[in-house]
Design an enzyme around this catalytic site. Sequence first.
Site, mmCIF file in Angstrom:
data_model
loop_
_atom_site.group_PDB
_atom_site.id
_atom_site.type_symbol
_atom_site.label_atom_id
_atom_site.label_comp_id
_atom_site.label_asym_id
_atom_site.label_seq_id
_atom_site.Cartn_x
_atom_site.Cartn_y
_atom_site.Cartn_z
ATOM 1 N N TYR A 168 46.375 21.148 14.392
ATOM 2 C CA TYR A 168 45.655 19.846 14.729
ATOM 3 C C TYR A 168 46.329 18.971 15.553
ATOM 4 O O TYR A 168 47.400 18.350 15.219
ATOM 5 C CB TYR A 168 45.058 19.287 13.430
ATOM 6 N N ASP A 186 45.632 3.744 17.709
ATOM 7 C CA ASP A 186 44.535 4.585 18.026
ATOM 8 C C ASP A 186 43.336 3.669 18.177
ATOM 9 O O ASP A 186 42.638 3.722 17.298
ATOM 10 C CB ASP A 186 44.343 5.594 16.859
ATOM 11 N N ASP A 203 41.495 16.581 18.899
ATOM 12 C CA ASP A 203 40.925 15.360 18.841
ATOM 13 C C ASP A 203 40.399 14.950 20.298
ATOM 14 O O ASP A 203 41.322 15.128 21.267
ATOM 15 C CB ASP A 203 41.972 14.130 18.289
ATOM 16 N N ASP A 209 38.024 12.451 20.801
ATOM 17 C CA ASP A 209 37.532 11.270 20.951
ATOM 18 C C ASP A 209 35.943 10.999 20.722
ATOM 19 O O ASP A 209 35.329 11.901 20.421
ATOM 20 C CB ASP A 209 38.213 10.239 21.883
ATOM 21 N N HIS A 238 36.851 18.145 18.764
ATOM 22 C CA HIS A 238 35.835 17.201 18.033
ATOM 23 C C HIS A 238 35.702 16.027 18.772
ATOM 24 O O HIS A 238 36.528 15.420 19.421
ATOM 25 C CB HIS A 238 36.210 17.046 16.516
ATOM 26 N N GLU A 263 32.997 12.244 18.731
ATOM 27 C CA GLU A 263 32.652 11.435 17.717
ATOM 28 C C GLU A 263 31.505 10.502 18.389
ATOM 29 O O GLU A 263 31.404 10.588 19.650
ATOM 30 C CB GLU A 263 33.613 10.747 17.067
ATOM 31 N N CYS A 290 40.330 4.361 15.251
ATOM 32 C CA CYS A 290 40.870 5.505 14.249
ATOM 33 C C CYS A 290 39.697 5.160 13.286
ATOM 34 O O CYS A 290 39.087 4.077 12.829
ATOM 35 C CB CYS A 290 42.089 5.116 13.723
ATOM 36 N N ARG A 323 31.625 14.910 14.815
ATOM 37 C CA ARG A 323 31.901 14.023 14.133
ATOM 38 C C ARG A 323 31.075 12.522 14.162
ATOM 39 O O ARG A 323 30.871 12.306 15.245
ATOM 40 C CB ARG A 323 33.311 13.600 14.315
ATOM 41 N N GLU A 341 33.141 11.506 8.762
ATOM 42 C CA GLU A 341 34.384 10.757 8.562
ATOM 43 C C GLU A 341 34.239 9.458 7.393
ATOM 44 O O GLU A 341 33.219 8.868 7.551
ATOM 45 C CB GLU A 341 34.571 9.804 10.057
ATOM 46 N N ASN A 346 38.884 15.030 6.175
ATOM 47 C CA ASN A 346 39.989 14.840 6.850
ATOM 48 C C ASN A 346 40.978 13.824 6.011
ATOM 49 O O ASN A 346 40.525 12.933 5.293
ATOM 50 C CB ASN A 346 39.415 13.659 7.999
#
Length: 300
Positions: free
Chosen positions: A40, A55, A83, A85, A110, A112, A120, A155, A185, A208
Amino acid sequence: MRVTTRLRQLLAGPELVVAPGAYDALSARLIAQAGFSAVYMTGFGTSASVLGMPDVGLLTMSEMVSRAAALAAVTGEVPLIADADTGYGNPLNVRRTVREYERAGVAGLHIEDQVWPKKCGHMEGKQVIPMEEMVQKVRAAVEARQDPDFVIIARTDAAAVLGFEEALRRGRAYREAGADVIFIEAPRTMEELRAIVQAFPDVPLLFNWAQSGKTPPLSVNEIRELGFKLVLFPVALLFTATHAMLRLLEGLKQGETPTAFADQSVSFQQFTELVGLPFIQELEARYGVRQEATPQPHQS
Protein backbone atom coordinates in the site's frame (compact mmCIF):
# COMPACT_ATOMS: atom_id res chain seq x y z
CA MET A 1 -0.55 -12.32 -14.81
CA ARG A 2 -1.23 -8.58 -14.60
CA VAL A 3 -0.96 -7.08 -11.12
CA THR A 4 -4.53 -5.81 -11.46
CA THR A 5 -5.80 -9.32 -12.10
CA ARG A 6 -3.74 -10.62 -9.21
CA LEU A 7 -5.27 -8.05 -6.86
CA ARG A 8 -8.77 -8.96 -7.98
CA GLN A 9 -8.06 -12.62 -7.35
CA LEU A 10 -6.78 -11.83 -3.87
CA LEU A 11 -9.90 -9.81 -3.06
CA ALA A 12 -12.11 -12.63 -4.32
CA GLY A 13 -10.16 -15.29 -2.44
CA PRO A 14 -10.69 -16.72 1.03
CA GLU A 15 -7.77 -15.00 2.78
CA LEU A 16 -7.52 -11.57 4.34
CA VAL A 17 -5.20 -9.39 2.24
CA VAL A 18 -2.61 -7.67 4.44
CA ALA A 19 -0.95 -4.64 2.86
CA PRO A 20 1.71 -2.76 4.88
CA GLY A 21 2.17 0.88 3.97
CA ALA A 22 5.18 1.98 1.93
CA TYR A 23 6.30 5.60 1.91
CA ASP A 24 9.16 5.27 -0.60
CA ALA A 25 10.68 2.74 -3.00
CA LEU A 26 12.91 1.20 -0.33
CA SER A 27 10.05 0.44 2.04
CA ALA A 28 7.97 -0.90 -0.87
CA ARG A 29 10.81 -3.18 -1.92
CA LEU A 30 11.20 -4.53 1.62
CA ILE A 31 7.47 -5.25 1.90
CA ALA A 32 7.46 -7.18 -1.38
CA GLN A 33 10.61 -9.09 -0.44
CA ALA A 34 9.08 -10.00 2.93
CA GLY A 35 6.41 -11.97 1.07
CA PHE A 36 3.30 -9.84 1.51
CA SER A 37 0.63 -10.30 -1.14
CA ALA A 38 0.09 -6.55 -1.62
CA VAL A 39 1.78 -3.22 -0.93
CA TYR A 40 0.00 0.00 0.00
CA MET A 41 1.32 3.44 -0.93
CA THR A 42 0.40 5.65 2.00
CA GLY A 43 -0.42 9.28 1.30
CA PHE A 44 0.38 10.17 4.92
CA GLY A 45 3.85 8.64 4.58
CA THR A 46 4.39 10.03 1.10
CA SER A 47 3.71 13.56 2.33
CA ALA A 48 6.14 13.00 5.19
CA SER A 49 8.88 11.50 3.02
CA VAL A 50 8.56 13.81 0.00
CA LEU A 51 7.80 17.09 1.75
CA GLY A 52 8.64 16.43 5.38
CA MET A 53 5.15 17.76 6.13
CA PRO A 54 1.80 16.42 7.39
CA ASP A 55 -0.93 14.88 5.26
CA VAL A 56 -3.08 17.97 4.70
CA GLY A 57 -3.44 18.02 0.91
CA LEU A 58 -0.10 19.58 0.01
CA LEU A 59 1.00 16.97 -2.54
CA THR A 60 -0.15 17.30 -6.14
CA MET A 61 -1.47 14.53 -8.35
CA SER A 62 1.71 14.46 -10.43
CA GLU A 63 3.87 14.14 -7.31
CA MET A 64 1.77 11.22 -6.07
CA VAL A 65 1.86 9.51 -9.47
CA SER A 66 5.63 9.94 -9.67
CA ARG A 67 6.04 8.29 -6.27
CA ALA A 68 3.57 5.53 -7.23
CA ALA A 69 5.59 4.75 -10.36
CA ALA A 70 8.78 4.47 -8.28
CA LEU A 71 7.09 2.04 -5.91
CA ALA A 72 5.50 -0.03 -8.67
CA ALA A 73 8.91 -0.37 -10.35
CA VAL A 74 10.31 -2.29 -7.36
CA THR A 75 7.28 -4.30 -6.22
CA GLY A 76 7.29 -6.42 -9.37
CA GLU A 77 4.43 -8.93 -9.42
CA VAL A 78 3.14 -7.80 -6.02
CA PRO A 79 0.10 -5.53 -6.54
CA LEU A 80 0.43 -1.92 -5.41
CA ILE A 81 -2.64 -0.17 -3.97
CA ALA A 82 -2.24 3.61 -3.90
CA ASP A 83 -3.80 6.53 -2.10
CA ALA A 84 -5.25 8.96 -4.65
CA ASP A 85 -6.71 11.41 -2.13
CA THR A 86 -9.85 13.05 -3.55
CA GLY A 87 -8.94 12.32 -7.16
CA TYR A 88 -7.53 15.88 -7.33
CA GLY A 89 -10.59 17.69 -8.57
CA ASN A 90 -13.94 17.07 -10.21
CA PRO A 91 -14.96 13.94 -12.16
CA LEU A 92 -12.93 15.06 -15.17
CA ASN A 93 -9.83 15.32 -13.00
CA VAL A 94 -10.63 11.90 -11.53
CA ARG A 95 -10.64 10.40 -15.03
CA ARG A 96 -7.12 11.68 -15.63
CA THR A 97 -5.99 10.58 -12.17
CA VAL A 98 -7.09 6.99 -12.83
CA ARG A 99 -5.35 6.93 -16.21
CA GLU A 100 -2.12 8.31 -14.74
CA TYR A 101 -2.10 5.82 -11.87
CA GLU A 102 -2.76 2.99 -14.31
CA ARG A 103 0.17 4.06 -16.48
CA ALA A 104 2.33 4.17 -13.35
CA GLY A 105 1.75 0.45 -12.81
CA VAL A 106 -0.63 0.67 -9.85
CA ALA A 107 -3.11 -2.21 -9.40
CA GLY A 108 -5.78 -0.19 -7.58
CA LEU A 109 -6.41 3.14 -5.86
CA HIS A 110 -8.76 4.74 -3.40
CA ILE A 111 -10.46 8.10 -3.69
CA GLU A 112 -12.33 9.84 -0.89
CA ASP A 113 -15.21 12.24 -0.45
CA GLN A 114 -13.36 14.96 1.46
CA VAL A 115 -13.24 18.60 0.46
CA TRP A 116 -9.88 19.56 -1.08
CA PRO A 117 -7.43 20.25 0.45
CA LYS A 118 -8.03 17.03 2.37
CA LYS A 119 -6.64 15.84 5.69
CA CYS A 120 -5.54 12.52 7.07
CA GLY A 121 -8.65 10.50 7.88
CA HIS A 122 -7.78 10.35 11.58
CA MET A 123 -7.25 14.09 11.97
CA GLU A 124 -9.86 16.56 13.21
CA GLY A 125 -11.43 19.27 11.09
CA LYS A 126 -12.34 17.26 8.00
CA GLN A 127 -15.09 18.31 5.60
CA VAL A 128 -16.88 16.24 2.96
CA ILE A 129 -18.42 17.04 -0.39
CA PRO A 130 -22.08 16.24 -1.20
CA MET A 131 -22.71 12.54 -1.71
CA GLU A 132 -24.01 13.08 -5.25
CA GLU A 133 -20.76 14.77 -6.25
CA MET A 134 -18.72 11.82 -4.98
CA VAL A 135 -21.02 9.38 -6.78
CA GLN A 136 -20.09 11.10 -10.04
CA LYS A 137 -16.40 10.86 -9.14
CA VAL A 138 -16.74 7.11 -8.57
CA ARG A 139 -18.59 6.74 -11.88
CA ALA A 140 -15.85 8.69 -13.63
CA ALA A 141 -13.14 6.51 -12.06
CA VAL A 142 -14.86 3.30 -13.10
CA GLU A 143 -15.44 4.50 -16.65
CA ALA A 144 -11.90 5.88 -17.03
CA ARG A 145 -9.98 2.69 -16.28
CA GLN A 146 -8.61 1.01 -19.37
CA ASP A 147 -7.85 -2.25 -17.62
CA PRO A 148 -11.18 -3.70 -16.40
CA ASP A 149 -9.34 -5.41 -13.51
CA PHE A 150 -7.99 -2.12 -12.14
CA VAL A 151 -9.51 -1.86 -8.64
CA ILE A 152 -11.47 1.23 -7.60
CA ILE A 153 -11.80 1.71 -3.82
CA ALA A 154 -14.29 4.32 -2.63
CA ARG A 155 -13.62 5.88 0.76
CA THR A 156 -15.98 8.00 2.80
CA ASP A 157 -14.92 10.26 5.67
CA ALA A 158 -18.49 11.18 6.49
CA ALA A 159 -18.66 9.36 9.84
CA ALA A 160 -16.60 12.04 11.58
CA VAL A 161 -18.50 14.89 9.94
CA LEU A 162 -22.12 13.83 9.38
CA GLY A 163 -22.44 10.70 11.49
CA PHE A 164 -21.98 6.97 11.11
CA GLU A 165 -25.35 6.30 9.43
CA GLU A 166 -24.52 8.84 6.75
CA ALA A 167 -21.22 7.06 6.16
CA LEU A 168 -23.09 3.79 5.57
CA ARG A 169 -25.53 5.54 3.23
CA ARG A 170 -22.66 6.97 1.23
CA GLY A 171 -20.87 3.63 1.12
CA ARG A 172 -23.97 2.02 -0.42
CA ALA A 173 -24.24 4.80 -3.00
CA TYR A 174 -20.58 4.47 -3.96
CA ARG A 175 -20.96 0.72 -4.34
CA GLU A 176 -23.96 1.26 -6.61
CA ALA A 177 -21.85 3.69 -8.65
CA GLY A 178 -19.39 0.89 -9.37
CA ALA A 179 -16.75 0.90 -6.62
CA ASP A 180 -15.10 -2.50 -6.20
CA VAL A 181 -14.16 -2.04 -2.52
CA ILE A 182 -15.78 0.11 0.17
CA PHE A 183 -13.68 1.96 2.73
CA ILE A 184 -15.53 3.50 5.69
CA GLU A 185 -12.85 5.63 7.31
CA ALA A 186 -12.34 5.91 11.09
CA PRO A 187 -15.11 3.83 12.68
CA ARG A 188 -14.78 4.26 16.43
CA THR A 189 -16.26 1.14 18.03
CA MET A 190 -16.68 -2.59 17.59
CA GLU A 191 -20.40 -1.96 17.12
CA GLU A 192 -19.67 0.32 14.16
CA LEU A 193 -17.25 -2.20 12.67
CA ARG A 194 -19.87 -4.95 12.90
CA ALA A 195 -22.47 -2.63 11.37
CA ILE A 196 -20.20 -1.98 8.39
CA VAL A 197 -19.87 -5.69 7.70
CA GLN A 198 -23.61 -6.23 8.08
CA ALA A 199 -24.39 -3.32 5.77
CA PHE A 200 -22.23 -4.65 2.94
CA PRO A 201 -22.72 -8.40 2.55
CA ASP A 202 -20.59 -9.91 -0.23
CA VAL A 203 -18.73 -6.61 -0.74
CA PRO A 204 -14.95 -6.40 -0.20
CA LEU A 205 -14.35 -4.10 2.76
CA LEU A 206 -11.20 -2.24 3.77
CA PHE A 207 -9.98 -1.91 7.38
CA ASN A 208 -7.53 0.93 7.94
CA TRP A 209 -5.25 0.01 10.90
CA ALA A 210 -3.86 3.42 11.81
CA GLN A 211 -1.65 3.57 14.88
CA SER A 212 -3.00 5.95 17.54
CA GLY A 213 -6.00 6.51 15.29
CA LYS A 214 -9.71 6.47 16.03
CA THR A 215 -10.43 2.84 15.07
CA PRO A 216 -9.98 0.04 17.65
CA PRO A 217 -6.57 -1.63 17.14
CA LEU A 218 -7.84 -5.14 16.48
CA SER A 219 -5.68 -8.19 15.82
CA VAL A 220 -5.43 -9.55 12.29
CA ASN A 221 -7.52 -12.55 13.33
CA GLU A 222 -10.24 -10.28 14.73
CA ILE A 223 -10.31 -8.29 11.49
CA ARG A 224 -10.57 -11.51 9.49
CA GLU A 225 -13.33 -12.90 11.70
CA LEU A 226 -15.34 -9.69 11.39
CA GLY A 227 -15.39 -10.17 7.62
CA PHE A 228 -13.10 -7.48 6.24
CA LYS A 229 -11.18 -8.44 3.09
CA LEU A 230 -8.30 -5.95 3.02
CA VAL A 231 -6.34 -4.47 5.93
CA LEU A 232 -3.88 -1.61 5.53
CA PHE A 233 -1.10 -0.80 7.99
CA PRO A 234 -0.39 2.62 6.48
CA VAL A 235 2.10 4.10 8.94
CA ALA A 236 3.61 1.12 10.77
CA LEU A 237 6.92 1.16 8.89
CA LEU A 238 7.09 4.96 8.87
CA PHE A 239 6.55 5.30 12.61
CA THR A 240 8.93 2.47 13.46
CA ALA A 241 11.67 3.85 11.21
CA THR A 242 11.16 7.35 12.63
CA HIS A 243 11.49 6.03 16.19
CA ALA A 244 14.74 4.25 15.31
CA MET A 245 16.17 7.37 13.66
CA LEU A 246 15.28 9.54 16.63
CA ARG A 247 17.03 7.13 19.00
CA LEU A 248 20.15 7.07 16.86
CA LEU A 249 20.23 10.84 16.49
CA GLU A 250 19.90 11.30 20.24
CA GLY A 251 22.77 8.86 20.74
CA LEU A 252 24.96 10.78 18.30
CA LYS A 253 24.17 14.03 20.12
CA GLN A 254 25.31 12.39 23.35
CA GLY A 255 28.66 11.44 21.82
CA GLU A 256 27.91 7.84 20.91
CA THR A 257 28.66 6.31 17.49
CA PRO A 258 26.45 4.03 15.35
CA THR A 259 28.39 1.10 16.83
CA ALA A 260 26.22 1.39 19.93
CA PHE A 261 23.19 0.66 17.77
CA ALA A 262 24.68 -2.19 15.73
CA ASP A 263 22.16 -4.72 17.05
CA GLN A 264 19.35 -2.48 15.78
CA SER A 265 20.85 -1.97 12.34
CA VAL A 266 21.65 -3.93 9.20
CA SER A 267 25.19 -4.21 7.91
CA PHE A 268 26.50 -2.61 4.74
CA GLN A 269 26.46 -6.00 3.01
CA GLN A 270 22.94 -6.81 4.18
CA PHE A 271 21.64 -3.49 2.96
CA THR A 272 23.24 -3.70 -0.46
CA GLU A 273 21.80 -7.19 -0.87
CA LEU A 274 18.35 -5.95 0.10
CA VAL A 275 18.45 -3.22 -2.54
CA GLY A 276 19.59 -5.61 -5.26
CA LEU A 277 23.33 -5.08 -5.66
CA PRO A 278 24.03 -8.79 -6.42
CA PHE A 279 21.64 -8.60 -9.38
CA ILE A 280 23.34 -5.45 -10.66
CA GLN A 281 26.70 -7.20 -10.40
CA GLU A 282 25.32 -10.14 -12.39
CA LEU A 283 24.20 -7.73 -15.09
CA GLU A 284 27.61 -6.07 -15.14
CA ALA A 285 29.25 -9.45 -15.67
CA ARG A 286 26.72 -10.46 -18.37
CA TYR A 287 27.20 -7.30 -20.38
CA GLY A 288 30.91 -6.92 -19.73
CA VAL A 289 30.49 -3.59 -18.03
CA ARG A 290 33.93 -2.13 -17.44
CA GLN A 291 34.64 -0.94 -13.92
CA GLU A 292 36.05 2.56 -13.86
CA ALA A 293 39.47 2.76 -12.26
CA THR A 294 39.79 4.87 -9.16
CA PRO A 295 41.47 8.18 -10.13
CA GLN A 296 44.99 8.40 -8.81
CA PRO A 297 46.25 11.60 -7.20
CA HIS A 298 48.33 13.76 -9.51
CA GLN A 299 52.06 13.32 -8.96
CA SER A 300 54.01 16.55 -9.30
